[in-house]
Design a protein around this motif. Structure first.
Motif, PDB file in Angstrom:
ATOM      1  N   GLU A 246       0.825  -1.211   0.000  1.00 22.17           N
ATOM      2  CA  GLU A 246       0.000   0.000   0.000  1.00 22.17           C
ATOM      3  C   GLU A 246       0.858   1.259   0.000  1.00 22.17           C
ATOM      4  O   GLU A 246       0.468   2.270  -0.598  1.00 22.17           O
ATOM      5  N   SER A 247       2.020   1.211   0.641  1.00 22.92           N
ATOM      6  CA  SER A 247       2.921   2.375   0.624  1.00 22.92           C
ATOM      7  C   SER A 247       3.437   2.646  -0.783  1.00 22.92           C
ATOM      8  O   SER A 247       3.718   3.799  -1.145  1.00 22.92           O
ATOM      9  N   ALA A 248       3.559   1.593  -1.583  1.00 21.91           N
ATOM     10  CA  ALA A 248       4.115   1.738  -2.931  1.00 21.91           C
ATOM     11  C   ALA A 248       3.220   2.546  -3.856  1.00 21.91           C
ATOM     12  O   ALA A 248       3.678   3.031  -4.896  1.00 21.91           O
ATOM     13  N   ARG A 249       1.949   2.697  -3.495  1.00 17.64           N
ATOM     14  CA  ARG A 249       1.044   3.470  -4.348  1.00 17.64           C
ATOM     15  C   ARG A 249       1.529   4.897  -4.543  1.00 17.64           C
ATOM     16  O   ARG A 249       1.248   5.531  -5.563  1.00 17.64           O
ATOM     17  N   ASN A 250       2.247   5.408  -3.565  1.00 14.89           N
ATOM     18  CA  ASN A 250       2.749   6.781  -3.653  1.00 14.89           C
ATOM     19  C   ASN A 250       4.082   6.871  -4.384  1.00 14.89           C
ATOM     20  O   ASN A 250       4.626   7.969  -4.534  1.00 14.89           O
ATOM     21  N   PHE A 251       4.608   5.717  -4.824  1.00 11.87           N
ATOM     22  CA  PHE A 251       5.914   5.712  -5.487  1.00 11.87           C
ATOM     23  C   PHE A 251       5.831   4.835  -6.736  1.00 11.87           C
ATOM     24  O   PHE A 251       6.386   3.739  -6.789  1.00 11.87           O
ATOM     25  N   PRO A 252       5.124   5.309  -7.761  1.00  8.59           N
ATOM     26  CA  PRO A 252       4.894   4.487  -8.963  1.00  8.59           C
ATOM     27  C   PRO A 252       6.173   4.134  -9.720  1.00  8.59           C
ATOM     28  O   PRO A 252       6.155   3.206 -10.543  1.00  8.59           O
ATOM     29  N   ALA A 253       7.259   4.845  -9.475  1.00 10.37           N
ATOM     30  CA  ALA A 253       8.504   4.549 -10.181  1.00 10.37           C
ATOM     31  C   ALA A 253       9.202   3.305  -9.640  1.00 10.37           C
ATOM     32  O   ALA A 253      10.109   2.778 -10.279  1.00 10.37           O
ATOM     33  N   LEU A 254       8.779   2.842  -8.461  1.00 10.34           N
ATOM     34  CA  LEU A 254       9.395   1.656  -7.876  1.00 10.34           C
ATOM     35  C   LEU A 254       8.722   0.395  -8.403  1.00 10.34           C
ATOM     36  O   LEU A 254       7.507   0.339  -8.544  1.00 10.34           O
ATOM     37  N   GLU A 255       9.501  -0.621  -8.688  1.00 11.43           N
ATOM     38  CA  GLU A 255       8.977  -1.927  -9.081  1.00 11.43           C
ATOM     39  C   GLU A 255       9.087  -2.875  -7.898  1.00 11.43           C
ATOM     40  O   GLU A 255      10.182  -3.083  -7.369  1.00 11.43           O
ATOM     41  N   LEU A 256       7.977  -3.457  -7.462  1.00  8.19           N
ATOM     42  CA  LEU A 256       7.948  -4.270  -6.250  1.00  8.19           C
ATOM     43  C   LEU A 256       7.704  -5.747  -6.549  1.00  8.19           C
ATOM     44  O   LEU A 256       7.052  -6.098  -7.525  1.00  8.19           O
ATOM     45  N   ALA A 257       8.237  -6.591  -5.660  1.00  9.27           N
ATOM     46  CA  ALA A 257       7.955  -8.023  -5.685  1.00  9.27           C
ATOM     47  C   ALA A 257       7.982  -8.522  -4.251  1.00  9.27           C
ATOM     48  O   ALA A 257       8.611  -7.922  -3.370  1.00  9.27           O
ATOM     49  N   VAL A 258       7.281  -9.641  -4.006  1.00 11.90           N
ATOM     50  CA  VAL A 258       7.187 -10.220  -2.666  1.00 11.90           C
ATOM     51  C   VAL A 258       7.425 -11.720  -2.758  1.00 11.90           C
ATOM     52  O   VAL A 258       6.915 -12.382  -3.663  1.00 11.90           O
ATOM     53  N   VAL A 259       8.203 -12.256  -1.811  1.00 12.77           N
ATOM     54  CA  VAL A 259       8.377 -13.697  -1.671  1.00 12.77           C
ATOM     55  C   VAL A 259       7.991 -14.072  -0.242  1.00 12.77           C
ATOM     56  O   VAL A 259       8.498 -13.470   0.720  1.00 12.77           O
ATOM     57  N   GLU A 260       7.092 -15.045  -0.091  1.00 14.41           N
ATOM     58  CA  GLU A 260       6.678 -15.495   1.230  1.00 14.41           C
ATOM     59  C   GLU A 260       7.021 -16.973   1.429  1.00 14.41           C
ATOM     60  O   GLU A 260       7.267 -17.708   0.482  1.00 14.41           O
ATOM     61  N   ASN A 261       7.019 -17.355   2.695  1.00 12.06           N
ATOM     62  CA  ASN A 261       7.356 -18.708   3.126  1.00 12.06           C
ATOM     63  C   ASN A 261       8.816 -19.060   2.837  1.00 12.06           C
ATOM     64  O   ASN A 261       9.172 -20.222   2.660  1.00 12.06           O
ATOM     65  N   ALA A 262       9.655 -18.040   2.788  1.00 10.10           N
ATOM     66  CA  ALA A 262      11.093 -18.278   2.671  1.00 10.10           C
ATOM     67  C   ALA A 262      11.605 -18.850   3.991  1.00 10.10           C
ATOM     68  O   ALA A 262      11.031 -18.595   5.054  1.00 10.10           O
ATOM     69  N   GLN A 263      12.693 -19.606   3.914  1.00 14.35           N
ATOM     70  CA  GLN A 263      13.284 -20.225   5.098  1.00 14.35           C
ATOM     71  C   GLN A 263      14.806 -20.115   5.009  1.00 14.35           C
ATOM     72  O   GLN A 263      15.354 -19.814   3.942  1.00 14.35           O
ATOM     73  N   PRO A 264      15.499 -20.359   6.113  1.00 10.22           N
ATOM     74  CA  PRO A 264      16.965 -20.254   6.075  1.00 10.22           C
ATOM     75  C   PRO A 264      17.630 -21.108   5.008  1.00 10.22           C
ATOM     76  O   PRO A 264      18.687 -20.738   4.492  1.00 10.22           O
ATOM     77  N   ASP A 265      17.012 -22.230   4.641  1.00  7.39           N
ATOM     78  CA  ASP A 265      17.669 -23.107   3.673  1.00  7.39           C
ATOM     79  C   ASP A 265      17.401 -22.726   2.217  1.00  7.39           C
ATOM     80  O   ASP A 265      17.938 -23.364   1.301  1.00  7.39           O
TER      81      ASP A 265
END
Length: 409
Positions: free
Chosen positions: A74-93
């Motif tokens: 939601e914060s990214a809405r104010n910064f359209p020049a940024l390209e975002l990605a998300v990774v979930e369920n990452a682990q140390p291995d």
């Protein structure tokens, strides 16, 4: 005449240096609390910046992860020049592989949430010196890492003041993920709050390792074996809330908890606004700021954490105490870790009329306040690391909306 010119030349240079120094200091300062400023981190000056959030765990089952995901996208809405990605369920291995893949795609700003800093992470950070890593609640010392740290312990201290007044048995229960700086700060702050209004009350502590679902079992142990009449904790979901409601035990909610609390047993909860944090950093990335403090603390002053939903049965003394402490927190005054403070092994931790610095809090050695009784450790299995979930920005926005309906329906 030549002498006067030399004097004039020196004065002009001194003035220019003073102005430059003022701009440097002003550029480093912000409304966000920073640490000792002993390192600097640098942003790249390429075109469009790519920003990645890596989370340990899933937003669908972990409310704290959801709040980070929500604040991030939601914060990214104010910064359209940024390209975002998300990774979930990452682990140390698998985090090394994830970082390698995204760096190869041009992501040079990587936020990491849910991991504890260790040798392996340190090696990972040093392997990519051109990448700026942002580590939630981290204590890294690498030059390319920015630690962003919430003062959640402020809320826990306020809860302790209330718990100390409200307990009838003098036995309060606390459940925490095992030994991590933020968790240790929180349990000690809670115990100090209890102690300062009720010196004879005890805080019974159960540690959880790996599996947060064990929080329910820990709650049952604290109620049935330790006789606590109030439950609190530092887990990412309030597993003790339902147990407390069923057993008729008072408790504290987590992260704007919306449980029905039909029996008026919930004493208070707190809000956790990560949008403030991510907006701050996105602004710095978007503006191409070259330098930033190595550690950032976020607290009551920016409304990143807020004490809310105070129980209507709270005593008048508690309302006054909480109001006064919040006023000090908003001024940035540390009245929590203020001596004399002794550990539960009767070792002097903080001398009388003394307080500890943020630098100490960042690397706080393990100690527990003198009214804490360790009840045990519950160990579970590490979560499955094979099922990694990756979102682009549009998918992440849909996830926030859909998951939010589950948490706040």
């Amino acid at each position: 005449m030549k002498y006067d010119r030399r004097i004039l030349f020196l004065c002009i240079n001194a003035a220019i240096f003073s102005v430059m120094l003022w701009f440097i200091i002003d550029g480093y300062s912000s409304s966000m609390g920073h640490g000792d400023g002993y390192r600097e981190s640098y942003y790249s000056d390429s075109g469009t910046e790519k920003v990645l959030l890596i989370q340990k765990g899933l937003s669908q089952i972990d409310k704290k992860n959801y709040l980070h995901l929500k604040g991030f996208v939601e914060s990214a809405r104010n910064f359209p020049a940024l390209e975002l990605a998300v990774v979930e369920n990452a682990q140390p291995d698998n985090i090394v592989r994830i970082v390698s893949e995204y760096v190869s795609k041009g992501f040079h700003h990587i936020f990491i949430h849910g991991f504890i800093y260790d040798v392996e992470l340190g090696n990972l950070f040093r392997a990519y010196p051109a990448v700026t890593f942002f580590m939630y609640d981290g204590d890294s010392r690498e030059n390319n890492v920015i630690n962003y740290i919430p003062r959640t312990y402020e809320i826990k201290y306020l809860q302790g003041l209330l718990a100390g007044r409200m307990t009838r048995t003098g036995h309060v229960g606390y459940i925490s993920e095992i030994h991590h700086n933020n968790k240790d700060r929180s349990v000690n702050a809670f115990a100090l709050g209890v102690q300062r209004v009720n010196p004879f009350a005890k805080v019974h502590l159960v540690w959880i390792k790996e599996d947060h679902a064990l929080g329910s079992k820990a709650a049952e142990i604290l109620i049935k074996e330790n006789g606590v009449d109030i439950l609190n904790g530092s887990l990412d979901n309030c597993q003790w809330c339902e147990i407390a409601e069923n057993e008729g035990i008072m408790y504290f909610g987590e992260f704007g908890d919306k449980s029905s609390a039909i029996r008026n047993l919930r004493l208070a909860t707190f809000n956790y606004n990560m949008g403030v944090v991510y907006s701050f950093f996105f602004s710095a990335i978007n503006n191409g700021e070259r330098k930033i403090w190595h550690n950032y603390w976020f607290d009551y002053r920016q409304k990143v954490v807020e004490f809310t939903q105070l129980n209507s049965n709270a005593p008048a003394e508690s309302k006054i105490e909480i109001r006064n402490e919040v006023a000090h927190m908003k001024e940035g005054v540390n009245r929590i870790f203020y001596g004399p403070v002794y550990s539960n092994r009767m070792r002097l931790i903080i001398p009388a009329d003394s307080s500890i610095s943020d630098r100490y809090l960042e690397d706080m050695p393990l100690w527990l306040n003198q009214n804490i009784i360790e009840t045990g450790v519950l160990e579970g299995e590490a979560p499955d690391s094979e099922h990694v979930i990756e979102y682009d920005y549009d998918t992440a926005i849909r996830q926030v909306r859909e998951i939010g309906e589950l948490y706040y329906q």
